[in-house]
Design a protein around this motif. Structure first.
Motif, PDB file in Angstrom:
ATOM      1  N   GLN A   1       5.804   4.650  10.161  1.00 46.53           N
ATOM      2  CA  GLN A   1       4.388   4.476   9.519  1.00 46.53           C
ATOM      3  C   GLN A   1       4.529   3.111   9.098  1.00 46.53           C
ATOM      4  O   GLN A   1       3.457   2.281   9.487  1.00 46.53           O
ATOM      5  CB  GLN A   1       4.381   5.507   8.035  1.00 46.53           C
ATOM      6  CG  GLN A   1       3.365   5.422   7.682  1.00 46.53           C
ATOM      7  CD  GLN A   1       2.135   6.027   8.130  1.00 46.53           C
ATOM      8  OE1 GLN A   1       2.367   6.816   8.876  1.00 46.53           O
ATOM      9  NE2 GLN A   1       0.771   5.452   8.102  1.00 46.53           N
TER      10      GLN A   1
ATOM     11  N   SER B   1       1.805   1.052   9.749  1.00 43.61           N
ATOM     12  CA  SER B   1       1.056  -0.118   9.277  1.00 43.61           C
ATOM     13  C   SER B   1       1.175  -1.896   9.360  1.00 43.61           C
ATOM     14  O   SER B   1       0.561  -3.155   9.178  1.00 43.61           O
ATOM     15  CB  SER B   1       1.361   0.021   8.027  1.00 43.61           C
ATOM     16  OG  SER B   1       2.875   0.321   7.425  1.00 43.61           O
TER      17      SER B   1
ATOM     18  N   GLU C   1       8.315   8.291   6.945  1.00 42.01           N
ATOM     19  CA  GLU C   1       7.022   8.606   7.460  1.00 42.01           C
ATOM     20  C   GLU C   1       6.839   7.833   8.177  1.00 42.01           C
ATOM     21  O   GLU C   1       7.673   7.192   8.927  1.00 42.01           O
ATOM     22  CB  GLU C   1       5.854   7.560   6.026  1.00 42.01           C
ATOM     23  CG  GLU C   1       6.945   9.185   4.893  1.00 42.01           C
ATOM     24  CD  GLU C   1       5.461   8.004   3.712  1.00 42.01           C
ATOM     25  OE1 GLU C   1       4.921   7.579   4.331  1.00 42.01           O
ATOM     26  OE2 GLU C   1       5.732   8.361   2.811  1.00 42.01           O
ATOM     27  N   GLY C   2       5.676   8.731   9.644  1.00 38.99           N
ATOM     28  CA  GLY C   2       5.350   8.243  10.975  1.00 38.99           C
ATOM     29  C   GLY C   2       5.019   9.453  11.405  1.00 38.99           C
ATOM     30  O   GLY C   2       4.995  10.669  11.054  1.00 38.99           O
TER      31      GLY C   2
END
Length: 155
Positions: free
Chosen positions: A61, A65, A80-81
């Motif tokens: 993530q 971003s 996260e991802g």
């Protein structure tokens, strides 16, 4: 006294998992270590990272971003991802997977019971290689009553 009766019509869905059968599941959660799926809004399934196609890559993530959209090959700590497939498409939606193993716990007075399904997206040849890497401990049968062999001893 009059006799009362009621017509009842019911549909029952029986789920009898077996190793090797293919079932559908919706992607529910993605972490770098596994893919979680929901099957028929009733059961959850998990596919370990080693049982996903080697062509699939983890996109953190942080990379998304930052706009770099770089693919991480196993060292990212954020968690996260999402996974992308061999064509670069985000893994999402309905996926057909093969049951690799399962475990069911019976219902008790306090609990409704639980079923844990482990899946795989590998071909059978690739799956055999993953099983060979696990070492000499091998468990077969489970709920079917077959024998279990652990490091050369029969039980």
């Amino acid at each position: 006294y009059a006799i009362s009766f009621v017509w009842v019509t019911a549909d029952f869905v029986l789920f009898r998992p077996q190793k090797g059968i293919t079932i559908p599941g919706y992607v529910n959660l993605q972490t770098e270590s596994h893919l979680a799926l929901v099957c028929w809004n009733l059961f959850t399934a998990s596919i370990d990272r080693k049982r996903l196609p080697k062509e699939w890559k983890w996109v953190s993530q942080d990379a998304v971003s930052n706009g770099t959209d770089s693919v991480v090959n196993g060292s990212h700590q954020g968690g996260e991802g999402y996974f992308v497939d061999s064509e670069g498409q985000k893994v999402d939606g309905l996926i057909d997977f093969r049951i690799q193993d399962f475990e069911a716990s019976p219902a008790t007075e306090r609990d409704k019971g639980f079923m844990s399904i482990e899946g795989t997206l590998l071909r059978e040849e690739e799956e055999a290689q993953v099983d060979d890497k696990r070492g000499p401990a091998k468990e077969t049968g489970g709920m079917t009553g077959e024998t279990m062999t652990i490091t050369g001893h029969r039980y």
